[in-house]
Design an enzyme around this catalytic site. Structure first.
Site, PDB file in Angstrom:
ATOM      1  N   LYS A 126       0.577  -1.574   0.181  1.00 17.17           N
ATOM      2  CA  LYS A 126       0.364  -0.120   0.650  1.00 17.17           C
ATOM      3  C   LYS A 126       0.642   0.978   0.196  1.00 17.17           C
ATOM      4  O   LYS A 126       1.879   1.231   0.734  1.00 17.17           O
ATOM      5  CB  LYS A 126      -0.786  -0.005   0.795  1.00 17.17           C
ATOM      6  CG  LYS A 126      -2.105   0.961   1.224  1.00 17.17           C
ATOM      7  CD  LYS A 126      -2.612   0.991   2.707  1.00 17.17           C
ATOM      8  CE  LYS A 126      -3.842   2.199   3.015  1.00 17.17           C
ATOM      9  NZ  LYS A 126      -4.729   1.531   3.986  1.00 17.17           N
ATOM     10  N   SER A 206      -9.682   1.699   3.052  1.00 14.39           N
ATOM     11  CA  SER A 206      -8.512   2.655   2.666  1.00 14.39           C
ATOM     12  C   SER A 206      -7.280   2.284   1.235  1.00 14.39           C
ATOM     13  O   SER A 206      -6.656   1.845   1.026  1.00 14.39           O
ATOM     14  CB  SER A 206      -8.094   3.264   3.234  1.00 14.39           C
ATOM     15  OG  SER A 206      -7.159   3.223   4.453  1.00 14.39           O
ATOM     16  N   SER A 230      -9.802  -1.257   7.086  1.00 19.81           N
ATOM     17  CA  SER A 230      -9.504  -0.358   6.025  1.00 19.81           C
ATOM     18  C   SER A 230      -8.570  -1.509   6.013  1.00 19.81           C
ATOM     19  O   SER A 230      -8.205  -1.490   4.559  1.00 19.81           O
ATOM     20  CB  SER A 230      -8.590   0.710   6.058  1.00 19.81           C
ATOM     21  OG  SER A 230      -9.185   2.121   6.610  1.00 19.81           O
TER      22      SER A 230
END
Length: 540
Positions: A126, A206, A230
């Site tokens: 990420k 996210s 997330s």
């Protein structure tokens, strides 16, 4: 993780779940859906294995035998990124050194010097995890300049384990902590990530790009981060596995923060064994909280998930959450029946203190974000504190192309400092009530875990409206710092829904063991078909 602990974890999770969820069986699940002609033509086959279904132990066995190389595997994933990612927009960039990393791993395998289960395995990160050789942006143009000076601690551990750092994934900008009405999966740097199952649906946030990339088989494993939901929501909504570890098991050093009291990175994968093996690399004694709690390396493991009937005698509490809709509730009923048929005892539970947690969590996070982002930004070029970051967004129109708001930033700037007695009282109450909400329910019913839906069916992505995502299931474990694990539970129409499992503090290994047994029993995975849309009557 020490060798003996790694061996124990592998023995627990590999023996039966991997046989039971072998590529042929999982492929049949994928083939059973209607309209398979809609799947992309790009092959997932490489070196005699199917990337959709192969596991890390199977890959390592082939690399040890010489029938597959990390270089060939890495090339296959890079080709899939080039061919498939334009549909979903999950991968921001690939590493210019990925092939060199793979070649070095192949040499180690030939010399009999493999560094362990992740040696030669392609991993996506990420893009809020610092990498010294690639930009780390948190999705914001404010950080899109020079790369960080050093790797995050977890990246160092991956490199030391021989993993191939394949690239960086898109995310909800600032990990979804910017606007009051954000659109998950959108960032000014990366644009909008799409759900691979139905492209006009949202991937949840996210860790959107990490989950979508795994669903599309663009890497073997990925790293996500979570403050509240997330990892587990994107995992559920994209039909993959996601583990939010106990707080402190994985170091947060070098990860763009929201709150040190809740943030953690964690592994995401297409199966539980790959998530478990990745956690065995990410975790370590140096990341254990100084309260005497046992680390993952010290966990007392059983072999219950590695035997037929691994769910027999397990007690699981079902927290239904009917607010997620009748279709999800019906799926939870079917899931409970499947687990019961496998010998588990499923009892319905309710979770106390949730309204109070909802009242307290957001104000506490505002204060913590102001403190923690002000500590992080001076390590990077660009805005040096939250006030400068707010001004940056005001003066850069590209930061406003999906949604213009930065209400959370503005509220955080005005929030009381973390030295304020009122804030300290909020966080103390949050910690107490969140832990009691899990501990008391598990003790009262003698539970091994609590289960709930991880997500509703994916909503249509809409910048003007923002997300449609009131999903309370992640909050108890997120606020408590306890582990939670999302595994595929099934579908509502074409849209995946995950089963969220949560347990007590530092029960990560036990939760993974149970999750492997649940994964084996539900056998709910099927590959995405990249449909442009789904009938309006399905989901939201």
């Amino acid at each position: 993780m020490k060798k003996r602990s790694l061996a124990a974890l592998t023995a627990i999770l590999v023996v039966v779940p991997l046989v039971a969820a072998a590529p042929g069986q999982r492929a049949r699940a994928a083939d059973s859906g209607p309209g398979d002609a809609a799947r992309p033509a790009e092959s997932t086959l490489v070196g005699g294995v199917d990337l959709d279904t192969v596991t890390i132990p199977e890959l390592q066995a082939r690399m040890d035998r010489g029938s597959l190389s990390s270089l060939r595997l890495t090339l296959a994933y890079l080709r899939r990124i080039k061919a498939v990612d334009p549909r979903i927009n999950a991968v921001l960039r690939t590493s210019p050194t990925a092939l060199r990393q793979a070649a070095a791993s192949d040499l180690r395998h030939r010399l009999g010097k493999s560094r362990g289960p992740l040696d030669g395995i392609p991993v996506l990160l990420k893009d809020n995890v610092n990498t010294r050789d690639m930009p780390t942006t948190a999705g914001s143009l404010a950080l899109a300049g020079k790369a960080p000076d050093s790797d995050a601690d977890l990246v160092g551990k991956l490199r030391a384990a021989g993993a191939v750092i394949l690239g960086k994934t898109n995310l909800s900008e600032w990990a979804n902590f910017r606007a009051a009405k954000p659109t998950s999966g959108w960032s000014a740097v990366g644009g909008q990530t799409n759900n691979p199952y139905v492209l006009d649906r949202n991937p949840c946030g996210s860790s959107s790009g990490s989950a979508a990339a795994l669903a599309a088989s663009l890497a073997q494993v990925a790293i996500g981060t979570e403050t509240d939901g997330s990892i587990v929501c994107p995992a559920g909504m994209n039909g993959v596995v996601g583990l939010k570890p106990s707080l402190g098991v994985v170091s947060q050093s070098g990860v763009v923060p929201i709150s040190a009291e809740q943030d953690t990175a964690g592994p995401m994968a297409r199966n539980v064994i790959d998530a478990a093996l990745t956690l065995s690399v990410l975790g370590g004694r140096d990341t254990v909280r100084p309260d005497g709690a046992p680390s993952l390396t010290d966990a007392s493991l059983t072999d219950s998930a590695g035997r037929p009937g691994g769910l027999r005698g397990k007690r699981i509490g079902l927290w239904r959450l009917p607010s997620l809709g009748a279709e999800v509730d019906a799926l939870m009923t079917r899931t409970a029946e499947q687990l019961t048929d496998a010998g588990a005892e499923v009892v319905e539970v309710s979770m106390p203190y949730q309204e109070r947690l909802a009242e307290l969590e957001f104000p506490a996070l505002l204060s913590e974000f102001h403190r923690d982002i002000d500590a992080y930004l001076p390590s990077r070029e660009g805005p040096q504190d939250l006030a400068e970051l707010i001004e940056f967004n005001r003066t850069h129109p590209r930061e406003q192309t999906c949604f213009a708001g930065q209400e959370l930033f503005e509220q955080a700037l005005a929030a009381p400092p973390t030295t304020d007695p009122e804030y300290r009282a909020m966080r103390a109450e949050l910690t107490d009530l969140s832990r009691r909400s899990i501990d008391e329910v598990m003790a009262a019913h003698g539970l091994d875990a609590i289960a709930s839906p991880a997500n509703p069916p994916a909503w249509t992505t809409d910048c003007a409206r923002g997300d449609n995502d009131v999903i309370p299931s992640s909050t108890p474990a997120a606020v408590a710092g306890y582990p939670s694990l999302s595994v595929p539970a099934g579908f509502v129409g074409e849209l995946p829904v995950g089963l969220l499992l949560m347990a007590g503090d530092r029960q990560d290994a036990e939760l993974l063991s149970l999750g492997a047994a649940v994964e084996h029993r539900l056998d709910a995975w099927r590959a995405p078909r990249y449909l442009p849309s789904t009938p309006s009557g399905t989901s939201r």
